[in-house]
Design a protein around this motif. Sequence first.
Motif, PDB file in Angstrom:
ATOM      1  N   PRO A 386     -78.240  72.499  25.000  1.00 52.22           N
ATOM      2  CA  PRO A 386     -78.553  73.184  26.264  1.00 52.22           C
ATOM      3  C   PRO A 386     -77.535  74.235  26.679  1.00 52.22           C
ATOM      4  O   PRO A 386     -77.816  75.034  27.577  1.00 52.22           O
ATOM      5  CB  PRO A 386     -78.589  72.031  27.274  1.00 52.22           C
ATOM      6  N   GLN A 387     -76.354  74.247  26.075  1.00 52.34           N
ATOM      7  CA  GLN A 387     -75.322  75.194  26.483  1.00 52.34           C
ATOM      8  C   GLN A 387     -75.446  76.548  25.793  1.00 52.34           C
ATOM      9  O   GLN A 387     -74.658  77.444  26.055  1.00 52.34           O
ATOM     10  CB  GLN A 387     -73.933  74.608  26.201  1.00 52.34           C
ATOM     11  N   GLU A 388     -76.415  76.671  24.914  1.00 49.12           N
ATOM     12  CA  GLU A 388     -76.574  77.944  24.209  1.00 49.12           C
ATOM     13  C   GLU A 388     -78.050  78.233  24.036  1.00 49.12           C
ATOM     14  O   GLU A 388     -78.893  77.330  24.035  1.00 49.12           O
ATOM     15  CB  GLU A 388     -75.890  77.912  22.846  1.00 49.12           C
ATOM     16  N   GLY A 389     -78.364  79.501  23.929  1.00 51.05           N
ATOM     17  CA  GLY A 389     -79.738  79.896  23.732  1.00 51.05           C
ATOM     18  C   GLY A 389     -80.204  79.604  22.318  1.00 51.05           C
ATOM     19  O   GLY A 389     -79.400  79.504  21.384  1.00 51.05           O
ATOM     20  N   PRO A 390     -81.506  79.480  22.108  1.00 55.42           N
ATOM     21  CA  PRO A 390     -82.003  79.142  20.775  1.00 55.42           C
ATOM     22  C   PRO A 390     -81.779  80.235  19.745  1.00 55.42           C
ATOM     23  O   PRO A 390     -81.829  79.976  18.545  1.00 55.42           O
ATOM     24  CB  PRO A 390     -83.500  78.894  21.018  1.00 55.42           C
ATOM     25  N   PHE A 391     -81.544  81.462  20.216  1.00 56.31           N
ATOM     26  CA  PHE A 391     -81.367  82.576  19.278  1.00 56.31           C
ATOM     27  C   PHE A 391     -79.984  83.203  19.421  1.00 56.31           C
ATOM     28  O   PHE A 391     -79.792  84.358  19.031  1.00 56.31           O
ATOM     29  CB  PHE A 391     -82.451  83.639  19.498  1.00 56.31           C
ATOM     30  N   ASP A 392     -79.033  82.461  19.995  1.00 53.19           N
ATOM     31  CA  ASP A 392     -77.687  83.008  20.149  1.00 53.19           C
ATOM     32  C   ASP A 392     -77.049  83.353  18.807  1.00 53.19           C
ATOM     33  O   ASP A 392     -76.369  84.382  18.672  1.00 53.19           O
ATOM     34  CB  ASP A 392     -76.795  82.016  20.902  1.00 53.19           C
ATOM     35  N   ALA A 393     -77.248  82.485  17.808  1.00 54.58           N
ATOM     36  CA  ALA A 393     -76.683  82.765  16.482  1.00 54.58           C
ATOM     37  C   ALA A 393     -77.262  84.052  15.906  1.00 54.58           C
ATOM     38  O   ALA A 393     -76.540  84.854  15.291  1.00 54.58           O
ATOM     39  CB  ALA A 393     -76.945  81.590  15.544  1.00 54.58           C
ATOM     40  N   PHE A 394     -78.547  84.261  16.144  1.00 53.16           N
ATOM     41  CA  PHE A 394     -79.190  85.490  15.673  1.00 53.16           C
ATOM     42  C   PHE A 394     -78.609  86.706  16.389  1.00 53.16           C
ATOM     43  O   PHE A 394     -78.310  87.732  15.759  1.00 53.16           O
ATOM     44  CB  PHE A 394     -80.696  85.397  15.899  1.00 53.16           C
ATOM     45  N   PHE A 395     -78.402  86.591  17.711  1.00 51.40           N
ATOM     46  CA  PHE A 395     -77.852  87.709  18.462  1.00 51.40           C
ATOM     47  C   PHE A 395     -76.404  87.981  18.057  1.00 51.40           C
ATOM     48  O   PHE A 395     -75.977  89.140  18.016  1.00 51.40           O
ATOM     49  CB  PHE A 395     -77.940  87.415  19.957  1.00 51.40           C
ATOM     50  N   VAL A 396     -75.638  86.906  17.784  1.00 46.44           N
ATOM     51  CA  VAL A 396     -74.268  87.093  17.328  1.00 46.44           C
ATOM     52  C   VAL A 396     -74.248  87.845  16.005  1.00 46.44           C
ATOM     53  O   VAL A 396     -73.432  88.755  15.784  1.00 46.44           O
ATOM     54  CB  VAL A 396     -73.554  85.734  17.205  1.00 46.44           C
ATOM     55  N   GLY A 397     -75.136  87.479  15.087  1.00 47.07           N
ATOM     56  CA  GLY A 397     -75.208  88.184  13.816  1.00 47.07           C
ATOM     57  C   GLY A 397     -75.551  89.652  13.990  1.00 47.07           C
ATOM     58  O   GLY A 397     -74.981  90.522  13.313  1.00 47.07           O
ATOM     59  N   ILE A 398     -76.481  89.957  14.925  1.00 48.92           N
ATOM     60  CA  ILE A 398     -76.838  91.351  15.193  1.00 48.92           C
ATOM     61  C   ILE A 398     -75.630  92.101  15.748  1.00 48.92           C
ATOM     62  O   ILE A 398     -75.346  93.248  15.358  1.00 48.92           O
ATOM     63  CB  ILE A 398     -78.027  91.427  16.158  1.00 48.92           C
ATOM     64  N   GLU A 399     -74.895  91.468  16.680  1.00 45.99           N
ATOM     65  CA  GLU A 399     -73.718  92.118  17.246  1.00 45.99           C
ATOM     66  C   GLU A 399     -72.653  92.375  16.181  1.00 45.99           C
ATOM     67  O   GLU A 399     -72.034  93.448  16.156  1.00 45.99           O
ATOM     68  CB  GLU A 399     -73.146  91.248  18.366  1.00 45.99           C
ATOM     69  N   GLN A 400     -72.437  91.398  15.293  1.00 44.72           N
ATOM     70  CA  GLN A 400     -71.455  91.597  14.233  1.00 44.72           C
ATOM     71  C   GLN A 400     -71.873  92.699  13.278  1.00 44.72           C
ATOM     72  O   GLN A 400     -71.055  93.506  12.838  1.00 44.72           O
ATOM     73  CB  GLN A 400     -71.244  90.282  13.487  1.00 44.72           C
ATOM     74  N   LEU A 401     -73.166  92.730  12.967  1.00 42.72           N
ATOM     75  CA  LEU A 401     -73.669  93.776  12.074  1.00 42.72           C
ATOM     76  C   LEU A 401     -73.494  95.149  12.702  1.00 42.72           C
ATOM     77  O   LEU A 401     -73.045  96.101  12.043  1.00 42.72           O
ATOM     78  CB  LEU A 401     -75.133  93.515  11.734  1.00 42.72           C
TER      79      LEU A 401
END
Length: 418
Positions: A386-401
């Motif tokens: 509950p402390q993170e969104g279901p697609f946070d990992a995806f958004f982090v990858g987009i930001e890193q890219l």
Amino acid sequence: MPGNPAAPVAPVPTGHSPLVRGYLLRLLVRPLLTTLVVVLPALLLERLLRLFDLLAPSGAMSPIIQLLLYLAPHYVGLALPAAFFISVFTVIAGSSEHHELDALQSIGVSLARLCRPFLWVGMLLALGGLGLYGYLQPLGRYHYRAALDAATHAGWNATVVPGEFVRIGRRLSVTADRVDQTTGQLTGVFIEQQHPDGATSTTTAQSGWLTSQGDAGQLVLELQDGAQVTVAPDGEVTTLQFGTSSLTRRFTIAVTVFRPRGDDEREMTLDELWTRRTTPTPPPEGTPPVPARWLAAELHGRLVRAVSLAVLPLLAVPMALGSQRSRRWYGATLSALIIMLYHHAVQLAESLGDLGVLEPRILLWGVFAAFTLFCVMTFRRAERHPQEGPFDAFFVGIEQLLGTVLARLPRRRRGTTR
């Protein structure tokens, strides 16, 4: 001395507490109504401008408000899913930002319990959607088409732009030099009329009035102080002079009655679609029968749109969660794309069902099942974390890219000054 009695301890609210449910529902009402109030007039304004462009040449501007009222159910059906999703998303995002969700979860209130009030609202909206999509929209669509046909083809009133030709029916064109907006009197009238036998009449008059005989379904144009020249198909010319009192030249045009409802599946109610799907009914005279697959696609398409409202909280709640505020709004953007894709997928399934590619029920309910499964899986993922969104990992990858790409881009050097 006897001790003081202990003060009563207030019960801790839980997910089943009416206090929590009432609080969440109060938070939900304001953004829901606000979104509808903002989005619905914007959609109607776009159609209002189109109606002005359409009806301005004929001068029939008075029924515009009536036409917009007939269209209101259609635009409410477009705005309601988005408004409901945005309101649920706003409530959960705001509660997460102010740590209210953390406080409720610390006393044992799960995300599933928090979502229950929204699911109940979604079910109520789904029931309302059956009435909206199943009855209000088809009836409003038919009355809109009938009123628009009456406004564009039933004739012409005296409210015209001076110097512009106005067509009354197919065979009569009228223009006037001046129009009195108060009395409706036309000055400097010019009329060209094509007769069924091929003859052509040209009429000029100093003044004229247009009156409507609603009971007879006719428009009567009365002219004064004028002349008429008629050219027969064989070239014979006939002239006629008429005065102000005894000679009145009338041009009458029958106002055609709009077709009865029933030759378009989009104008049928849910029970009519169900009845005609199982028991074919003869169509109105002069119209081809509606294929059964069209009726099935329209019926199940409306049912799918209605029940989809009940599923939206399962997507809105997890998308509003996130460890950072920026990523929550990434989720809002992604949610908008998902809902748009789902809307177009339903439309595509209806079109393929109309073409007979596959059974409409299989296509439409298959699309709904896939969307529901995606929403449930997304919600379960958020419930476990509950402390993170279901697609946070995806958004982090987009930001890193994006950061890597921007770091590799050549930077512009500042010029040196001498």
